[in-house]
Design a protein around this motif. Structure first.
Motif, PDB file in Angstrom:
ATOM      1  N   VAL A  71       0.869  -1.189   0.000  1.00  0.00           N
ATOM      2  CA  VAL A  71       0.000   0.000   0.000  1.00  0.00           C
ATOM      3  C   VAL A  71       0.904   1.237   0.000  1.00  0.00           C
ATOM      4  O   VAL A  71       1.611   1.502   0.974  1.00  0.00           O
ATOM      5  CB  VAL A  71      -0.901   0.008   1.257  1.00  0.00           C
ATOM      6  CG1 VAL A  71      -1.760   1.272   1.284  1.00  0.00           C
ATOM      7  CG2 VAL A  71      -1.752  -1.249   1.320  1.00  0.00           C
ATOM      8  N   VAL A  73       1.193   5.445  -1.255  1.00  0.00           N
ATOM      9  CA  VAL A  73       0.772   6.712  -1.859  1.00  0.00           C
ATOM     10  C   VAL A  73       2.034   7.572  -1.983  1.00  0.00           C
ATOM     11  O   VAL A  73       2.801   7.683  -1.010  1.00  0.00           O
ATOM     12  CB  VAL A  73      -0.274   7.431  -0.974  1.00  0.00           C
ATOM     13  CG1 VAL A  73      -0.679   8.765  -1.591  1.00  0.00           C
ATOM     14  CG2 VAL A  73      -1.502   6.541  -0.735  1.00  0.00           C
ATOM     15  N   GLY A  79      -2.029  12.206   2.703  1.00  0.00           N
ATOM     16  CA  GLY A  79      -2.851  13.109   3.512  1.00  0.00           C
ATOM     17  C   GLY A  79      -4.020  13.721   2.770  1.00  0.00           C
ATOM     18  O   GLY A  79      -4.611  14.696   3.216  1.00  0.00           O
ATOM     19  N   LYS A  80      -4.381  13.125   1.628  1.00  0.00           N
ATOM     20  CA  LYS A  80      -5.484  13.672   0.825  1.00  0.00           C
ATOM     21  C   LYS A  80      -6.621  12.653   0.656  1.00  0.00           C
ATOM     22  O   LYS A  80      -7.484  12.822  -0.195  1.00  0.00           O
ATOM     23  CB  LYS A  80      -4.975  14.075  -0.562  1.00  0.00           C
ATOM     24  CG  LYS A  80      -3.859  15.116  -0.564  1.00  0.00           C
ATOM     25  CD  LYS A  80      -3.361  15.359  -1.982  1.00  0.00           C
ATOM     26  CE  LYS A  80      -2.066  16.147  -2.026  1.00  0.00           C
ATOM     27  NZ  LYS A  80      -2.187  17.507  -1.520  1.00  0.00           N
ATOM     28  N   GLY A  81      -6.562  11.566   1.410  1.00  0.00           N
ATOM     29  CA  GLY A  81      -7.640  10.579   1.338  1.00  0.00           C
ATOM     30  C   GLY A  81      -7.392   9.451   0.349  1.00  0.00           C
ATOM     31  O   GLY A  81      -8.269   8.598   0.160  1.00  0.00           O
ATOM     32  N   GLY A  83      -5.020   7.047   0.487  1.00  0.00           N
ATOM     33  CA  GLY A  83      -4.801   5.800   1.220  1.00  0.00           C
ATOM     34  C   GLY A  83      -6.133   5.163   1.607  1.00  0.00           C
ATOM     35  O   GLY A  83      -6.329   3.956   1.471  1.00  0.00           O
ATOM     36  N   ARG A  84      -7.048   5.991   2.050  1.00  0.00           N
ATOM     37  CA  ARG A  84      -8.391   5.481   2.396  1.00  0.00           C
ATOM     38  C   ARG A  84      -9.070   4.900   1.163  1.00  0.00           C
ATOM     39  O   ARG A  84      -9.696   3.829   1.228  1.00  0.00           O
ATOM     40  CB  ARG A  84      -9.220   6.621   2.999  1.00  0.00           C
ATOM     41  CG  ARG A  84     -10.659   6.251   3.299  1.00  0.00           C
ATOM     42  CD  ARG A  84     -11.430   7.414   3.926  1.00  0.00           C
ATOM     43  NE  ARG A  84     -10.960   7.712   5.278  1.00  0.00           N
ATOM     44  CZ  ARG A  84     -11.315   7.027   6.367  1.00  0.00           C
ATOM     45  NH1 ARG A  84     -12.130   5.986   6.260  1.00  0.00           N
ATOM     46  NH2 ARG A  84     -10.847   7.355   7.552  1.00  0.00           N
ATOM     47  N   ASP A 113       4.170   2.605  13.207  1.00  0.00           N
ATOM     48  CA  ASP A 113       3.609   3.953  12.997  1.00  0.00           C
ATOM     49  C   ASP A 113       2.473   3.978  11.987  1.00  0.00           C
ATOM     50  O   ASP A 113       1.808   5.004  11.826  1.00  0.00           O
ATOM     51  CB  ASP A 113       4.719   4.941  12.589  1.00  0.00           C
ATOM     52  CG  ASP A 113       5.302   4.631  11.221  1.00  0.00           C
ATOM     53  OD1 ASP A 113       5.409   3.440  10.865  1.00  0.00           O
ATOM     54  OD2 ASP A 113       5.650   5.582  10.498  1.00  0.00           O
ATOM     55  N   LYS A 114       2.244   2.838  11.289  1.00  0.00           N
ATOM     56  CA  LYS A 114       1.145   2.775  10.321  1.00  0.00           C
ATOM     57  C   LYS A 114      -0.067   2.052  10.900  1.00  0.00           C
ATOM     58  O   LYS A 114      -1.147   2.053  10.292  1.00  0.00           O
ATOM     59  CB  LYS A 114       1.599   2.068   9.045  1.00  0.00           C
ATOM     60  CG  LYS A 114       2.729   2.783   8.302  1.00  0.00           C
ATOM     61  CD  LYS A 114       2.324   4.161   7.859  1.00  0.00           C
ATOM     62  CE  LYS A 114       3.381   4.880   7.035  1.00  0.00           C
ATOM     63  NZ  LYS A 114       4.647   5.112   7.732  1.00  0.00           N
ATOM     64  N   LYS A 120      -8.166   2.721  11.464  1.00  0.00           N
ATOM     65  CA  LYS A 120      -9.288   3.555  10.991  1.00  0.00           C
ATOM     66  C   LYS A 120     -10.299   2.737  10.202  1.00  0.00           C
ATOM     67  O   LYS A 120     -11.443   3.133  10.055  1.00  0.00           O
ATOM     68  CB  LYS A 120      -8.775   4.678  10.097  1.00  0.00           C
ATOM     69  CG  LYS A 120      -7.849   5.639  10.792  1.00  0.00           C
ATOM     70  CD  LYS A 120      -8.240   7.055  10.541  1.00  0.00           C
ATOM     71  CE  LYS A 120      -7.463   7.965  11.475  1.00  0.00           C
ATOM     72  NZ  LYS A 120      -8.329   8.957  12.101  1.00  0.00           N
TER      73      LYS A 120
HETATM   74  C1  COA Z   1       0.204   4.904   4.956  1.00  0.00           C
HETATM   75  C2  COA Z   1      -0.267   5.633   3.716  1.00  0.00           C
HETATM   76  C3  COA Z   1      -0.699   4.608   2.661  1.00  0.00           C
HETATM   77  C4  COA Z   1      -1.484   6.512   4.066  1.00  0.00           C
HETATM   78  O1  COA Z   1      -1.961   7.099   2.880  1.00  0.00           O
HETATM   79  P1  COA Z   1      -2.617   8.560   2.874  1.00  0.00           P
HETATM   80  O2  COA Z   1      -3.126   8.815   1.508  1.00  0.00           O
HETATM   81  O3  COA Z   1      -1.679   9.547   3.450  1.00  0.00           O
HETATM   82  O4  COA Z   1      -3.827   8.352   3.886  1.00  0.00           O
HETATM   83  P2  COA Z   1      -5.225   9.150   3.895  1.00  0.00           P
HETATM   84  O5  COA Z   1      -4.984  10.585   3.558  1.00  0.00           O
HETATM   85  O6  COA Z   1      -6.214   8.431   3.043  1.00  0.00           O
HETATM   86  O7  COA Z   1      -5.639   9.010   5.403  1.00  0.00           O
HETATM   87  C5  COA Z   1      -6.790   8.278   5.821  1.00  0.00           C
HETATM   88  C6  COA Z   1      -6.916   8.459   7.312  1.00  0.00           C
HETATM   89  O8  COA Z   1      -5.794   7.835   7.959  1.00  0.00           O
HETATM   90  C7  COA Z   1      -5.091   8.791   8.733  1.00  0.00           C
HETATM   91  N1  COA Z   1      -3.669   8.431   8.643  1.00  0.00           N
HETATM   92  C8  COA Z   1      -2.896   8.367   7.553  1.00  0.00           C
HETATM   93  N2  COA Z   1      -1.652   7.963   7.879  1.00  0.00           N
HETATM   94  C9  COA Z   1      -1.661   7.778   9.211  1.00  0.00           C
HETATM   95  C10 COA Z   1      -0.682   7.385  10.155  1.00  0.00           C
HETATM   96  N3  COA Z   1       0.574   7.049   9.783  1.00  0.00           N
HETATM   97  N4  COA Z   1      -1.041   7.299  11.455  1.00  0.00           N
HETATM   98  C11 COA Z   1      -2.293   7.605  11.843  1.00  0.00           C
HETATM   99  N5  COA Z   1      -3.282   7.989  10.997  1.00  0.00           N
HETATM  100  C12 COA Z   1      -2.955   8.086   9.705  1.00  0.00           C
HETATM  101  C13 COA Z   1      -5.415  10.135   8.143  1.00  0.00           C
HETATM  102  O9  COA Z   1      -5.277  11.157   9.091  1.00  0.00           O
HETATM  103  C14 COA Z   1      -6.862   9.911   7.735  1.00  0.00           C
HETATM  104  O10 COA Z   1      -7.697  10.039   8.872  1.00  0.00           O
HETATM  105  P3  COA Z   1      -9.184  10.656   8.744  1.00  0.00           P
HETATM  106  O11 COA Z   1      -9.880   9.913   7.628  1.00  0.00           O
HETATM  107  O12 COA Z   1      -9.793  10.399  10.063  1.00  0.00           O
HETATM  108  O13 COA Z   1      -9.002  12.087   8.404  1.00  0.00           O
HETATM  109  C15 COA Z   1       0.830   6.581   3.164  1.00  0.00           C
HETATM  110  O14 COA Z   1       1.304   7.383   4.234  1.00  0.00           O
HETATM  111  C16 COA Z   1       2.019   5.868   2.533  1.00  0.00           C
HETATM  112  O15 COA Z   1       1.973   5.469   1.377  1.00  0.00           O
HETATM  113  N6  COA Z   1       3.129   5.731   3.270  1.00  0.00           N
HETATM  114  C17 COA Z   1       4.369   5.177   2.725  1.00  0.00           C
HETATM  115  C18 COA Z   1       4.237   3.711   2.399  1.00  0.00           C
HETATM  116  C19 COA Z   1       3.803   2.908   3.598  1.00  0.00           C
HETATM  117  O16 COA Z   1       4.401   2.966   4.660  1.00  0.00           O
HETATM  118  N7  COA Z   1       2.724   2.117   3.391  1.00  0.00           N
HETATM  119  C20 COA Z   1       2.140   1.314   4.445  1.00  0.00           C
HETATM  120  C21 COA Z   1       2.795  -0.023   4.482  1.00  0.00           C
HETATM  121  S1  COA Z   1       2.280  -0.918   5.924  1.00  0.00           S
END
Ligand code: COA
Length: 143
Positions: A71, A73, A79-81, A83-84, A113-114, A120
């Motif tokens: 997964v 982004v 931070g723009k939704g 990931g959701r 941290d993820k 959620k």
């Molecule tokens: C983890 C990841 C996929 C999140 O994607 P994103 O597009 O930033 O997430 P979104 O904007 O859709 O966030 C959805 C919700 O999760 C929350 N959220 C996102 N990352 C978070 C984190 N690390 N800790 C806590 N909450 C988090 C957001 O605040 C949001 O909350 P809300 O709906 O209540 O406002 C992205 O940070 C990423 O690609 N990271 C690098 C790769 C990685 O580590 N992937 C995960 C492998 S386990």
């Protein structure tokens, strides 16, 4: 950011490698990645115009095992939704294809941290706190 396009099962090995290297550094080989794409149950990719900005996939056996992998982004799009959106797509796929009226437990491995991100969506860390154990296959003599 223009309107995003969501694609199903079109994620290519090249796109996967680009996304992986954007956040995690050196990727597995092209050969491994191509096989991984071919054998995934479901791949989702998100585009901003011509630019891939997010990906995720599900592997498994359609019966007992559904496992979420890779997964990602792109940093500028976090931070723009998006990931959701990815997780919603994966869970919809599993919900639509899993055997009806059975228990299906979706698994994944996450850095600490993820974990709040996945919580959620209703994921919960294993209460038994089992550790991930791994075996490194050394098949270098097979070629
Ligand atoms: C983890 C990841 C996929 C999140 O994607 P994103 O597009 O930033 O997430 P979104 O904007 O859709 O966030 C959805 C919700 O999760 C929350 N959220 C996102 N990352 C978070 C984190 N690390 N800790 C806590 N909450 C988090 C957001 O605040 C949001 O909350 P809300 O709906 O209540 O406002 C992205 O940070 C990423 O690609 N990271 C690098 C790769 C990685 O580590 N992937 C995960 C492998 S386990």
């Amino acid at each position: 950011m223009s309107e995003l396009t969501v694609k199903h099962n079109e994620l290519s090995a090249d796109e996967f490698i680009f996304m992986w290297e954007s956040v995690w550094g050196q990727c597995p080989t092209y050969e491994q990645t191509l096989l991984a794409m071919e054998h995934s149950l479901f791949r989702v990719s998100v585009f901003d115009g011509e630019q891939i900005v997010a990906m995720a996939r599900v592997i498994g056996d359609m019966g007992l095992c559904y496992y979420i992998k890779d997964v990602i982004v792109l940093p500028d799009y976090q931070g723009k939704g998006i990931g959701r959106l990815l997780i919603d797509e994966l869970l919809r796929y599993i919900n639509d294809h899993g055997v009806s009226d059975t228990n299906i437990f979706v698994e994944l491995c996450a850095m600490p941290d993820k974990i709040p991100f996945y919580e959620k969506f209703g994921f919960s860390a294993n209460e038994a706190q089992r550790l991930r154990i791994m075996y490194h296959v050394d098949n270098s003599g097979n070629r």
